[in-house]
Design a protein around this motif. Structure first.
Motif, PDB file in Angstrom:
ATOM      1  N   SER A   1     -80.248   6.072  -6.614  1.00 50.32           N
ATOM      2  CA  SER A   1     -81.676   6.073  -7.062  1.00 50.32           C
ATOM      3  C   SER A   1     -82.059   7.362  -6.577  1.00 50.32           C
ATOM      4  N   HIS A   2     -82.754   7.956  -7.715  1.00 55.99           N
ATOM      5  CA  HIS A   2     -83.458   9.332  -7.357  1.00 55.99           C
ATOM      6  C   HIS A   2     -85.012   9.383  -7.295  1.00 55.99           C
ATOM      7  N   PHE A   3     -85.261  10.131  -6.445  1.00 53.42           N
ATOM      8  CA  PHE A   3     -86.755   9.911  -5.869  1.00 53.42           C
ATOM      9  C   PHE A   3     -87.406  11.511  -5.815  1.00 53.42           C
ATOM     10  N   SER A   4     -88.669  11.460  -6.260  1.00 54.40           N
ATOM     11  CA  SER A   4     -89.360  12.982  -6.148  1.00 54.40           C
ATOM     12  C   SER A   4     -90.273  12.734  -4.757  1.00 54.40           C
TER      13      SER A   4
ATOM     14  N   TYR B   1     -89.684  17.868  -3.097  1.00 57.00           N
ATOM     15  CA  TYR B   1     -88.295  17.777  -2.840  1.00 57.00           C
ATOM     16  C   TYR B   1     -87.560  16.456  -3.513  1.00 57.00           C
ATOM     17  N   LYS B   2     -86.355  16.660  -3.960  1.00 57.85           N
ATOM     18  CA  LYS B   2     -85.662  15.501  -4.399  1.00 57.85           C
ATOM     19  C   LYS B   2     -84.714  15.052  -3.462  1.00 57.85           C
ATOM     20  N   GLY B   3     -84.467  13.655  -3.547  1.00 59.84           N
ATOM     21  CA  GLY B   3     -83.638  12.972  -2.629  1.00 59.84           C
ATOM     22  C   GLY B   3     -83.033  11.756  -3.224  1.00 59.84           C
ATOM     23  N   THR B   4     -81.985  11.357  -2.736  1.00 60.71           N
ATOM     24  CA  THR B   4     -81.446  10.004  -3.446  1.00 60.71           C
ATOM     25  C   THR B   4     -81.173   8.898  -2.318  1.00 60.71           C
TER      26      THR B   4
ATOM     27  N   ASP C   1     -93.599   9.107  -2.142  1.00 58.93           N
ATOM     28  CA  ASP C   1     -92.146   9.073  -2.727  1.00 58.93           C
ATOM     29  C   ASP C   1     -92.306   8.305  -3.956  1.00 58.93           C
ATOM     30  N   ILE C   2     -91.959   9.047  -5.128  1.00 60.06           N
ATOM     31  CA  ILE C   2     -92.016   8.471  -6.324  1.00 60.06           C
ATOM     32  C   ILE C   2     -90.502   8.393  -6.983  1.00 60.06           C
ATOM     33  N   PHE C   3     -90.444   7.001  -7.383  1.00 59.70           N
ATOM     34  CA  PHE C   3     -88.835   6.790  -7.791  1.00 59.70           C
ATOM     35  C   PHE C   3     -88.861   7.403  -9.249  1.00 59.70           C
ATOM     36  N   LEU C   4     -87.739   8.187  -9.759  1.00 56.83           N
ATOM     37  CA  LEU C   4     -87.597   8.734 -10.840  1.00 56.83           C
ATOM     38  C   LEU C   4     -86.697   7.695 -11.794  1.00 56.83           C
ATOM     39  N   TYR C   5     -85.311   7.421 -11.169  1.00 55.85           N
ATOM     40  CA  TYR C   5     -84.468   6.626 -12.194  1.00 55.85           C
ATOM     41  C   TYR C   5     -83.297   6.521 -11.434  1.00 55.85           C
ATOM     42  N   SER C   6     -82.538   5.715 -11.950  1.00 52.28           N
ATOM     43  CA  SER C   6     -81.243   4.939 -10.913  1.00 52.28           C
ATOM     44  C   SER C   6     -80.051   5.137 -12.144  1.00 52.28           C
ATOM     45  N   THR C   7     -78.971   5.443 -11.439  1.00 54.52           N
ATOM     46  CA  THR C   7     -77.758   5.340 -12.250  1.00 54.52           C
ATOM     47  C   THR C   7     -76.997   4.239 -11.335  1.00 54.52           C
ATOM     48  N   VAL C   8     -75.884   3.584 -12.210  1.00 56.22           N
ATOM     49  CA  VAL C   8     -75.278   2.582 -11.564  1.00 56.22           C
ATOM     50  C   VAL C   8     -73.784   2.961 -12.110  1.00 56.22           C
ATOM     51  N   SER C   9     -72.800   3.105 -11.197  1.00 62.56           N
ATOM     52  CA  SER C   9     -71.329   3.026 -11.803  1.00 62.56           C
ATOM     53  C   SER C   9     -70.577   2.057 -11.089  1.00 62.56           C
ATOM     54  N   ARG C  10     -69.399   1.860 -11.702  1.00 64.24           N
ATOM     55  CA  ARG C  10     -68.521   0.658 -11.196  1.00 64.24           C
ATOM     56  C   ARG C  10     -66.970   1.174 -11.384  1.00 64.24           C
ATOM     57  N   SER C  11     -66.191   0.693 -10.429  1.00 64.02           N
ATOM     58  CA  SER C  11     -65.113   0.825 -10.419  1.00 64.02           C
ATOM     59  C   SER C  11     -64.278  -0.435 -10.319  1.00 64.02           C
ATOM     60  N   ALA C  12     -63.067  -0.709 -11.226  1.00 62.37           N
ATOM     61  CA  ALA C  12     -62.343  -1.845 -10.980  1.00 62.37           C
ATOM     62  C   ALA C  12     -61.711  -2.212  -9.740  1.00 62.37           C
TER      63      ALA C  12
ATOM     64  N   GLU D   1     -96.241   7.115 -14.253  1.00 65.12           N
ATOM     65  CA  GLU D   1     -96.525   8.039 -12.969  1.00 65.12           C
ATOM     66  C   GLU D   1     -95.560   9.110 -12.706  1.00 65.12           C
ATOM     67  N   ALA D   2     -94.330   8.416 -12.569  1.00 66.79           N
ATOM     68  CA  ALA D   2     -93.191   9.271 -12.338  1.00 66.79           C
ATOM     69  C   ALA D   2     -93.212  10.612 -12.970  1.00 66.79           C
TER      70      ALA D   2
END
Lengths: 262, 360
Positions: free
Chosen positions: B192-195, B173-176, A232-243, B37-38
């Motif tokens: 968070s997005h994962f491969s 797969y892609k998962g969150t 399982d490889i972490f790619l990226y993350s996004t953060v959103s917020r609402s008041a 690596e990603a």
């Protein structure tokens, strides 16, 4: 065929009758089970209450009952306010005064913007005078006219200020006020439509038995599955917020309803 | 000369360049930063095209001496159907369209089937199954069960290619994962997005693919499963009293469908191991064979042709398990009665509940 049509006509007629529950009766602001006032006094009072609506667009109801029975004063007031206001405006505002003669109780409930005008302190101060000067002495006509006059005065003084506060945030009309008739009809229609669609979809699916196989899961050799790689490889993350909604300020209070004896 | 690698952003597919400040690859368009690596892994996925493995297809065998002489072939001039029958079986009408068929010769150049599942259920069982198929269908026209005329009922051996394969695969797969928190002013949501890479082995045995174009694949696949445990080596004696459809879909063409089903199975089986993620979907699936084989088999099917209001309806029953399939007509009058009835009852109940909540 005729029987089917008749059956459906009868069924929908019964639905329409059911809906007469939601339909408001003739708009009447003074209800008197105990007949405390004569007809001319009742007419005068009715006109005074109507004037309040015409000027301030606020509904004031005065209701006299022998006793409330199993109902709570709050639910009785809700019912009166909802069925008698004759408007679908979500911002409707008003006051309901209920006198229960057997227990000699008075109850006052405010709705919409009026809850910010008729705070607990305001109601207590108004009713203290009316009870001591009129209601305790069974001078109901002057007591009711005094109540109408007080409503008129308070609406006149504070309505504009409160309307600005209402426009800026917290909608005071939504918490306890029953939904409008249009909303009730829409909810019931939606429930009916969804139920009907789900029902016929299930029945239609019974007629269809020919469909292609999606995969070959039924032909997998027993115990042949083996997981040899798992990453399982972490790619990226996004953060959103609402008041977050702002809580009511301490200086702005509103009424939840008041009761007392007369 | 070294090949220049271009990296694509997993978030927006934009161009990536190395950011000196953060010392990480960064997308020029969406400003998302990544670990090396990603990024390498993601781009390796993009550069590896999906390919289909090769089958060693050689199903069926050769007829023994005199065997094929006992099987006659027939052809239908109306629908083009070609069937075979034992020399003792009188085949006069096409099981697919009901029109007369003509004798065309003896089976000699065809492949000899490897396996056959003999009929376990007879014609009467097929008729009873058809009656049961009509029961309990609220939207079926009542007249259909009474008036539907059973024109033809024929037991026919349907040709199938059976594909077996031991596969090794690598799927991505892609998962969150989503988390929430709040402070005094805001509610926050982090996605968070994962491969997710899964590899392993999965073996398949006797995946059936319809070898006849006369019967739609949907119909034959609806009849599954056929249990291969009951299959026996083919002998012409099994055809006595029944018809056999001749294959006109080659094994090479049947492979396409087999590959589809194998790939879907691999994706769904390995997806079950991606626990703890939401919105998981497959982005690529590559598989190859350690071993594979194919066979040519005949499976038993009862075909029942009915007609109702000048329209033909085809029903089929698995001659081994008794499973009956076939689409039924819809009674529009019943449809609207059920629709309005369900609507009216739900509407009335909802009205009563709303009244009870707000006004009592």
């Amino acid at each position: 065929m005729k029987k089917t049509i008749f059956t459906y006509l009868l069924f929908f007629a019964s639905l329409i009758t059911l809906f007469s529950i939601f339909v408001s009766a003739e708009n009447c602001r003074y209800h008197d089970e105990a007949e405390l006032l004569n007809s001319s006094q009742a007419d005068y009072l009715e006109n005074a209450l109507q004037d309040i609506y015409d000027i301030h667009k606020a509904d004031v109801f005065i209701v006299v009952v022998e006793d409330l029975g199993h109902q709570s004063a709050r639910s009785y007031a809700n019912k009166i306010f909802r069925t008698e206001t004759g408007t679908d405006d979500a911002k409707k505002s008003g006051v309901v005064l209920i006198l229960s003669m057997e227990e000699r109780d008075w109850h006052v409930y405010a709705y919409g913007i009026a809850r910010y005008i008729f705070t607990d302190q305001v109601i207590d101060s108004v009713m203290e005078v009316l009870v001591s000067d009129y209601l305790s002495k069974n001078d109901f006509y002057n007591g009711f006219i005094g109540f109408a006059n007080q409503c008129h005065a308070y609406f006149f003084r504070t309505y504009e200020r409160i309307e600005n506060e209402y426009a800026n945030g917290d909608d005071p009309s939504l918490d306890d006020t029953p939904p409008s008739m249009g909303t009730c009809i829409l909810i019931a229609l939606s429930v009916g439509l969804v139920t009907a669609i789900v029902t016929v979809s299930i029945l239609i699916s019974q007629l269809k038995s020919v469909k292609s196989a999606r995969d070959a899961s039924g032909y997998v050799k027993h115990d042949s599955f083996a997981l040899t790689e798992s990453r399982d490889i972490f790619l990226y993350s996004t953060v959103s917020r609402s008041a977050r909604s702002q809580s009511s300020s301490g200086s702005r209070s509103r009424s939840g309803g008041r009761s007392g004896k007369f | 000369m070294n090949t220049i690698k271009e990296y694509k952003c997993p978030c927006c597919s934009g161009a990536i360049s190395f950011d000196v400040e953060s010392q990480k690859p960064k997308c020029l368009y969406c400003d998302t930063e990544f670990e090396i690596e990603a990024l390498e892994d993601y781009n390796e996925e993009l550069s590896t095209p999906e390919k289909e493995p090769e089958w060693n297809v050689s199903p069926g065998g050769a007829w023994q001496d005199g065997e094929s002489e006992r099987i006659h072939t027939y052809s239908c001039r109306s629908c083009g159907g070609e069937i075979a029958a034992d020399e003792t079986t009188a085949a006069t009408s096409c099981p697919f369209c009901g029109n007369p068929i003509i004798f065309t010769g003896k089976m000699s150049k065809e492949l000899r089937p490897d396996l056959v599942i003999p009929f376990k259920l007879d014609k009467n069982a097929a008729k009873e199954a058809l009656k049961k198929h009509f029961k309990g269908k609220k939207l079926l026209p009542k007249a259909f069960a009474k008036e539907a005329h059973l024109d033809e009922i024929k037991g026919i051996y349907v040709p199938f290619w059976l594909f077996s394969a031991d596969t090794v695969s690598k799927t991505r797969y892609k998962g969150t994962r989503v988390s929430h928190w709040s402070d005094s002013k805001y509610n926050y949501t982090k996605t968070s997005h994962f491969s997710l890479i899964r590899g392993g082995r999965l073996d398949f045995q006797h995946i059936p693919v319809d070898a006849s174009s006369k019967i739609v694949n949907d119909l034959t696949e609806s009849l599954e499963p056929f249990y291969i445990n009951d299959a026996v080596d083919f002998e012409t004696a099994y055809l006595a009293g029944y018809l056999a459809d001749r294959y006109d879909v080659s094994a090479d063409d049947g492979i396409i469908r087999a590959n589809e089903r194998i790939k879907n199975s691999i994706i769904s089986e390995f997806e079950k191991t991606t626990v703890g993620y939401i919105g998981t979907h497959c982005t690529s699936c590559n598989y190859d064979f350690l071993d594979n084989s194919s066979k040519y088999a005949l499976f038993p099917v009862w075909l029942l042709n009915t007609s109702y209001k000048d329209k033909n309806y085809l029903f089929a029953m698995n001659g081994q398990t008794g499973k009956m399939v076939g689409d039924l007509p819809l009674d529009m009058g019943a449809f609207w009665r059920w629709f309005l009835g369900a609507f009216g009852i739900a509407f009335a109940l909802a009205s009563l509940i709303i009244y009870g909540i707000y006004f009592l």
